[in-house]
Motif scaffolding. Structure first.
Motif, PDB file in Angstrom:
ATOM      1  N   TYR A 102     -34.127  -2.474  46.205  1.00 33.00           N
ATOM      2  CA  TYR A 102     -33.075  -3.417  46.241  1.00 33.00           C
ATOM      3  C   TYR A 102     -32.593  -4.849  46.516  1.00 33.00           C
ATOM      4  O   TYR A 102     -33.225  -5.707  46.494  1.00 33.00           O
ATOM      5  N   TYR A 145     -29.501 -14.748  40.260  1.00 32.31           N
ATOM      6  CA  TYR A 145     -28.702 -15.300  41.265  1.00 32.31           C
ATOM      7  C   TYR A 145     -28.239 -16.375  41.793  1.00 32.31           C
ATOM      8  O   TYR A 145     -27.179 -17.247  41.645  1.00 32.31           O
ATOM      9  N   ALA A 186     -17.648  -4.783  45.148  1.00 28.01           N
ATOM     10  CA  ALA A 186     -18.975  -4.434  44.463  1.00 28.01           C
ATOM     11  C   ALA A 186     -20.645  -5.192  45.258  1.00 28.01           C
ATOM     12  O   ALA A 186     -21.604  -5.451  44.651  1.00 28.01           O
ATOM     13  N   ASP A 233     -17.931  -2.929  49.560  1.00 27.38           N
ATOM     14  CA  ASP A 233     -18.308  -2.069  48.760  1.00 27.38           C
ATOM     15  C   ASP A 233     -18.183  -0.599  49.850  1.00 27.38           C
ATOM     16  O   ASP A 233     -17.600  -0.292  49.633  1.00 27.38           O
ATOM     17  N   ASP A 252     -13.001   0.681  47.168  1.00 33.48           N
ATOM     18  CA  ASP A 252     -13.137   0.820  45.711  1.00 33.48           C
ATOM     19  C   ASP A 252     -13.124  -0.071  44.985  1.00 33.48           C
ATOM     20  O   ASP A 252     -11.534  -0.264  45.216  1.00 33.48           O
ATOM     21  N   ILE A 253     -13.650  -0.549  44.499  1.00 31.77           N
ATOM     22  CA  ILE A 253     -12.702  -1.508  43.561  1.00 31.77           C
ATOM     23  C   ILE A 253     -12.096  -1.424  41.700  1.00 31.77           C
ATOM     24  O   ILE A 253     -11.229  -2.108  41.662  1.00 31.77           O
ATOM     25  N   THR A 261     -20.785  -9.307  40.524  1.00 37.32           N
ATOM     26  CA  THR A 261     -22.208  -9.862  40.325  1.00 37.32           C
ATOM     27  C   THR A 261     -22.904  -8.531  39.888  1.00 37.32           C
ATOM     28  O   THR A 261     -23.190  -7.716  40.957  1.00 37.32           O
TER      29      THR A 261
END
Ligand SMILES: C[S@@+](CC[C@H](N)C(=O)[O-])C[C@H]1O[C@@H](n2cnc3c(N)ncnc32)[C@H](O)[C@@H]1O
Length: 291
Positions: free
Chosen positions: A39, A53, A74, A97, A124-125, A142
């Motif tokens: 990633y 991006y 995140a 994150d 934690d979002i 995003t």
């Protein structure tokens, strides 16, 4: 000119009766070392995700201002966040994150780029308990919301955004959208398979299958409306964005920097950038900083 594959996909999405099911991500929290590394590579500024991006960067720049505190939900390895932070040195960013390996990569990236306006928080979002009500100026995210297990979690995340945001604050939350036909999902997942590691193609396929549909976003985003609007790429909602009105639009220096980054992309990335901008513009999302 859009490719034949893209035109066929748009047509299929238009006429199909299929409703492919949402399949949650096999790895909700990305903490496998190989997966993190692949990633990170795809997110490098010359990686396969570069045009995406840059497009999101321009939209984010429009909803933030110097002096703001901005949460990136995140943030992963800070591919997106580092680019935005570099262009906005007068703004403070916090990347949140749940994956320690991602946060390690993110820390290394901002240290390497000597960015002093970014910090990170393990969290934690769907529960931003470290942040009081109306305490941040803007919230961005995003390509991450599809990692949430279900629509309830999406609703909790958006309710938290609405809670922590100051009145009139900036919002740019963007993610993949769920396509109706499995063949359309396969088309997008394999579109650039020769330019990216196999693991990234597999991850991308999982992401598209796990994406929420535009109507899921609309339902979950209710606490953020009507201040923000939900937009989707025209005909094929392979990307969905929730964006508040612009908080800076006539920033000529920022426009010049964004255009320089766009013009430095290789030709095939410039084509992807134009297609993404055009499909979002047809879906109502425009970015004055890149006009
Ligand atoms: C695909 S990455 C996106 C990273 C980054 N936003 C970008 O644009 O490159 C998704 C990230 O979401 C994180 N994540 C998944 N569920 C989360 C949650 N509930 N709270 C915080 N982070 C989460 C994963 O650990 C992973 O780093």
């Amino acid at each position: 000119m859009p490719s034949i594959g893209l035109i066929k996909t748009a047509f299929r999405e238009w006429i199909t009766r299929e409703r492919s099911p949402r399949l949650p991500e096999p790895d909700l929290i990305m903490d496998d070392a190989e997966q993190v590394a692949s990633y990170v590579r795809a997110g490098l500024e010359d990686g396969v995700m570069a045009p995406v991006y840059l497009f999101h960067c321009a939209n984010i720049c429009e909803v933030i201002r110097p002096g703001d505190t901005v949460l990136d939900l995140a943030c992963g390895p800070a591919n997106q966040l580092a680019m935005v932070a570099r262009l906005n040195p007068g703004t403070q960013f916090v990347g949140v994150d749940l994956s320690e390996p991602m946060l390690e990569q993110a820390g290394a990236r901002v240290a390497h780029q000597q960015l002093r306006n970014v910090t990170f928080q393990h969290g934690d979002i769907t529960s931003l308990s470290a942040y009081p009500n109306a305490s941040v100026d803007a919230v961005i995210s995003t390509m991450a919301l599809h990692h949430l297990p279900d629509e309830h979690a999406l609703k909790r995340a958006f309710a938290e955004v609405a809670r922590v945001l100051r009145p009139g604050g900036g919002v740019y939350l963007v993610d993949f959208g769920h396509l109706k036909a499995e063949r359309s999902i396969l088309y997008f997942a394999h579109q650039y398979q020769d330019r990216q590691p196999e693991l990234f193609t597999r991850d991308y396929l999982n992401s598209l299958r796990a994406a929420f549909a535009p109507q899921d976003f609309r339902r979950a985003a209710e606490p953020l409306l009507p201040h923000a609007h939900v937009y989707a790429t025209f005909f094929m909602p392979f990307m969905v964005a929730i964006k508040s009105p612009a908080r800076q639009s006539r920033n000529l220096a920022l426009t010049a920097q964004l255009k320089k980054l766009r013009d430095a992309l290789p030709p095939w990335h410039q084509t992807d950038f134009r297609h993404l901008s055009a499909l979002f513009r047809l879906g109502g999302l425009d970015c004055s900083l890149l006009r």
